[in-house]
Design an enzyme around this catalytic site. Structure first.
Site, PDB file in Angstrom:
ATOM      1  N   HIS A 189     -12.198  -5.363   8.346  1.00 50.75           N
ATOM      2  CA  HIS A 189     -12.624  -5.195   6.949  1.00 50.75           C
ATOM      3  C   HIS A 189     -13.980  -4.509   6.867  1.00 50.75           C
ATOM      4  CE1 HIS A 189      -9.419  -8.104   6.306  1.00 50.75           C
ATOM      5  NE2 HIS A 189      -9.465  -7.850   5.027  1.00 50.75           N
ATOM      6  N   GLU A 202       0.810  -1.226   0.000  1.00 47.40           N
ATOM      7  CA  GLU A 202       0.000   0.000   0.000  1.00 47.40           C
ATOM      8  C   GLU A 202       0.843   1.276   0.000  1.00 47.40           C
ATOM      9  OE1 GLU A 202      -0.891  -2.702   1.679  1.00 47.40           O
ATOM     10  OE2 GLU A 202      -2.915  -3.124   0.946  1.00 47.40           O
TER      11      GLU A 202
END
Lengths: 348, 325
Positions: free
Chosen positions: B129, B60
Site C-alpha cells: 500500500h 478493478e
C-alpha cells in the site's frame, strides 16, 4: 502420452425441427443465409491465403460457428455495439464490415480496416458498431459494460453484445463484469460461444460446472439460457429476446450458445485432441447445410440460394483482389495514432 | 486565492470539471457516499448525484473496463483505483487495452479518461500500500502520466487531464494529502507536459516528483544556507509528455543533474531523464549524472526502515553536497 481424443465424445443434440416453423420473416432468413455464406466463404479464403503465406501471424477461425454471429447480427440494430474476441472475423462481418478492408487487414496491407496495425485479432469498425476484437481473455466483457453504461447514461437505447469463448468463464474479469452489469442493470448481452474446447483442453475438464456460462448465471441473478449455437433461427430468437429486453431497460443477459469449431484453435493447431466420432457428429450438425435444407423446406428455390452463394463468392474474390492490390504499410504509419493528436510524441 | 489541502484540491479539481462538462462521470470504490478512503472526493455525490458519482464493487478490472468502454463511446470518465498498488490487478486494462487500442485500430477510438490513484509511501502502510509506481505507467506507449506536488497543481493538472483526449494516469501522493497551499478561486487549467522550476539556482539541477519535490526544496534551502550551493529544483509534474526543454535548459545553466525518485531504483523515471541529458547535453556537464532513489526493495512497514528507504532531505542534501565537492 495422454491424449484427450480418447475421452468420451460430447455429441451435439439433434436439430430442433420446430425452429422451421418459428415466426421469422422469410426475408430475414434469407438475409441470415447470406450472412452465413459470407462468414464461411470469407474465412475459408482467409485460410487459403494463410496457406499461401499471404496471411501472416495467426488466424482464429469461426468455421462451424457462424450461426452465432449471423443470428445475432440479424437481431441487432445498426447502432448497437459489438465486442468480440481474437476469434472475431465472423462478428465483424456480421455487423457489416466490408470484406475488402477486412481481408486486407489480414494480409497486413495499408488498405486494411486498421491500416495493417491491428491484424486478424483486432478487427474494429466503429462506423458499424463493431467496437473491437480483444485478444486478451476477459477484458472486453468489462469494456462492453462501459459501452452499455454509456448508452444507458445517454439514453440512446443502444444495446451492447459481447461475444466470448467458454474458456473466458474461468477468468476473474468474467465474474467482475457480470456482477457489475447486473448491479447497474446495464443494457448488455453476454454471449458465450461454447465450442467445448478452451484452446486445446476440453472445457469440462477444467470447469467446476457442466455449462460454463449458463450454470454461473444464477450467481449474478440472471436467467440460465442455453441455445443451440448451430441453429441460426434459435440464435436469432434468443438474441432478439435478450436484446429487446435490454433495450427496454430490463438489464443484462447471459446466453450460452453451444457450438463447435470445425478446425483448431488457431492456425498452429490441427486439433487432434478431439475424438474422431465427436468431430464427425458435429460435422453433421454444420449450420450451413442444415439451414440450406430448412430454407428449401420453407419453399425457397434452390436457384435463389445458389445465386446467394455465387454472389458471395464473387464478393470474396473481389475482396481478395482488393487486399492483394494493397500496399504494405510504410514507415510513415509506424509512428502515428499512439496519441489523439495522431502522433507518438512523448516529449517536447 | 483560497488555502486548500491537497486532498481538498483533488475534489475541487474534479468538481470544477464536472460543473463544466455535464457528461463527465466518475466511479470507484467508496468514492461516492464515503467520499473516498482518503476523503479526496468529499461532497461530489451531494453536488452531482449518484448517476454521475458511482460507488463500485471491489472490481478493478470492471472499474477500468467501464471507464474505457464509456469513454470510447462519448462519455468522459474519471476512475479511481484506491491505491496505486492495485493497478497491478487491472494492469491488462491499462497496459493492453486502454493504452493500445487507439494504435491497434489506427485511430478509430479515443479514450478521454483519467485514472486517479493514491501513490507513494511514508505512510507506514507496508509493501502493498506504499509503492511509487509512476515508472510502470511511464513505460507504456499510449498513456499520459502526471503526478502533482501542490494543491494548485492538483487542480490545474486535473483539469488538463480531464480535457485531454488521451488516457491520463493521475498519481496523487498519499503523504501530501494533508499539505496546504494557495489555489486561485477562478477556473484553473494547467497543461500536461510542462515541468515547473520551483526554485532557481545555478550550481546544480535537482529534478523531483510529487513528495520528493518538497524534500528537494528543503534540501536546496539547506545547501544554500550551509554550503553556499545554489540548487535549481524542477518539479517534473508530467512524466508523459515529458518537458525535456525545461530540463535541458536548466542543465545547460547548472551543468549538473540529480534526480530524486521515490520509485525503486531499476528503470525509474530518473533513468530516462538522465539518459536524455547524457545523450543531448553531455558536453554541458561538469560531473556525473546522479540518481537518488529508493533502493531496489519492496517498501518496509516500520517507520525507521521506510525512512531509510525513501529519499530523505538529508540524503538529497548529502548526495548533492558530496557530489559537488
Amino acid at each position: 502420452m495422454y491424449d484427450y481424443s480418447s475421452r468420451p465424445s460430447r455429441l451435439p443434440l439433434p436439430v430442433d425441427e420446430r425452429m422451421a416453423s418459428a415466426d421469422i420473416d422469410l426475408g430475414q432468413r434469407k438475409s441470415i443465409y447470406r450472412s452465413l455464406q459470407e462468414l464461411r466463404q470469407f474465412e475459408k479464403r482467409a485460410h487459403d491465403l494463410f496457406l499461401q503465406n499471404l496471411v501472416k501471424g495467426t488466424t482464429h477461425l469461426s468455421l462451424g460457428m457462424e450461426a452465432v454471429a449471423a443470428g445475432f447480427g440479424a437481431a441487432m440494430r445498426p447502432d448497437d455495439y459489438t465486442f468480440a474476441t481474437y476469434r472475431g472475423h465472423a462478428h465483424a462481418l456480421a455487423r457489416g464490415m466490408e470484406m475488402g478492408p477486412a481481408m486486407a487487414e489480414l494480409l497486413g496491407r495499408s488498405n486494411g480496416v486498421l491500416g495493417g496495425k491491428g491484424g486478424s485479432m483486432h478487427l474494429t469498425d466503429v462506423s458499424r458498431g463493431m467496437m473491437g476484437s480483444y485478444a486478451i481473455i476477459g477484458a472486453h466483457l468489462c469494456i462492453a459494460n462501459g459501452a452499455a453504461w454509456s448508452a444507458q447514461m445517454r439514453g440512446s437505447g443502444q444495446v451492447t453484445v459481447c461475444f466470448f469463448g467458454d474458456g473466458t468463464t474461468n477468468i476473474g474479469a468474467f465474474h467482475e463484469a457480470l456482477n457489475m452489469a447486473k448491479v447497474w442493470q446495464l443494457p448488455v448481452v453476454f454471449v458465450c460461444e461454447n465450442n467445448l474446447y478452451m484452446e486445446y483442453t476440453p472445457i469440462d475438464l477444467i470447469t467446476a460446472v457442466p455449462h460454463p456460462a449458463a450454470d454461473r448465471a444464477a450467481s449474478y441473478g440472471l436467467e440460465s439460457v442455453i441455445v443451440d449455437g448451430n441453429d441460426p433461427d434459435a440464435v436469432y430468437l434468443a438474441a432478439g429476446k435478450a436484446i429487446g429486453r435490454a433495450r427496454e431497460g430490463g438489464g443484462p443477459a447471459l446466453i450460452e450458445a453451444t457450438t463447435y469449431r470445425t478446425g483448431g484453435h488457431s492456425r498452429a493447431d490441427p486439433a487432434k485432441y478431439r475424438p474422431l466420432e465427436e468431430v464427425e457428429a458435429w460435422a453433421q450438425r454444420d449450420p450451413i447445410p442444415m439451414y440450406h435444407a430448412r430454407l428449401l423446406g420453407l419453399g425457397v428455390a434452390e436457384g435463389e440460394l445458389s445465386s446467394i452463394e455465387r454472389d458471395v463468392a464473387a464478393d470474396v474474390d473481389a475482396a481478395t483482389e482488393f487486399a492483394k492490390a494493397g500496399e504494405e504499410p510504410t514507415g510513415e504509419a509506424l509512428l502515428t495514432e499512439v496519441y489523439a493528436d495522431g502522433s507518438s510524441r512523448w516529449r517536447n | 486565492m483560497a488555502e486548500l489541502t491537497y486532498r481538498e484540491a483533488v475534489a475541487a479539481g474534479i468538481a470544477q470539471e464536472m460543473r463544466r462538462d455535464p457528461s463527465l462521470v466518475m466511479l470507484g470504490e467508496d468514492v461516492a457516499a464515503a467520499g473516498g478512503v482518503f476523503k479526496t472526493t468529499v461532497g461530489l455525490l451531494d453536488e452531482f448525484g449518484p448517476d454521475r458519482v458511482r460507488d463500485t464493487p471491489i472490481s478493478e478490472q470492471a472499474i477500468l473496463g467501464a471507464a474505457m468502454g464509456a469513454s470510447m463511446t462519448g462519455v468522459p470518465v474519471i476512475a479511481e483505483i484506491m491505491f496505486s498498488d492495485f493497478l497491478a490487478v487491472c494492469w491488462d486494462m491499462i497496459a493492453n487495452e486502454i493504452a493500445k487500442s487507439r494504435y491497434m485500430t489506427d485511430g478509430q477510438v479515443s479514450f478521454p479518461l483519467v485514472i486517479r490513484t493514491a501513490n507513494g509511501g511514508a505512510a507506514r502502510f507496508g509493501a502493498q500500500h506504499s509503492q511509487s509506481v509512476e515508472n510502470w505507467a511511464m513505460m507504456i506507449p499510449g498513456l499520459k502520466v502526471v503526478a502533482p506536488s501542490t494543491p494548485a497543481d492538483t487542480v490545474a493538472l486535473m483539469a488538463a487531464a480531464v480535457r485531454d483526449p488521451d488516457p491520463v494516469i493521475f498519481f496523487e501522493h498519499k503523504s501530501l494529502f494533508a499539505t496546504k497551499g494557495e489555489v486561485p478561486e477562478v477556473e484553473v487549467v494547467g497543461r500536461l507536459g510542462e515541468a515547473s522550476i520551483v526554485r532557481e539556482g545555478s550550481d546544480a539541477t535537482v529534478a523531483a516528483l510529487a513528495l520528493m519535490v518538497p524534500r528537494a526544496l528543503e534540501a536546496a534551502d539547506r545547501l544554500q544556507q550551509e554550503e553556499g550551493i545554489s540548487v535549481e529544483v524542477i518539479d517534473v509534474r508530467s512524466l508523459v509528455p515529458l518537458d525535456t526543454k525545461t530540463l535541458l535548459a536548466s542543465v545547460e545553466k547548472t551543468s549538473r543533474l540529480f534526480t530524486v525518485e521515490e520509485n525503486p531504483r531499476l528503470c525509474g523515471w530518473g533513468a530516462e531523464l538522465i539518459s536524455i541529458v547524457g545523450e543531448e547535453a553531455f558536453w554541458n556537464l561538469d560531473g556525473p549524472l546522479v540518481r537518488i532513489t529508493t533502493p531496489h526493495i519492496p517498501l518496509p512497514a516500520a517507520a525507521s526502515l521506510e525512512d531509510l528507504a525513501i529519499p530523505s532531505v538529508d540524503r538529497i542534501y548529502e548526495t548533492v553536497k558530496s557530489s559537488l565537492r
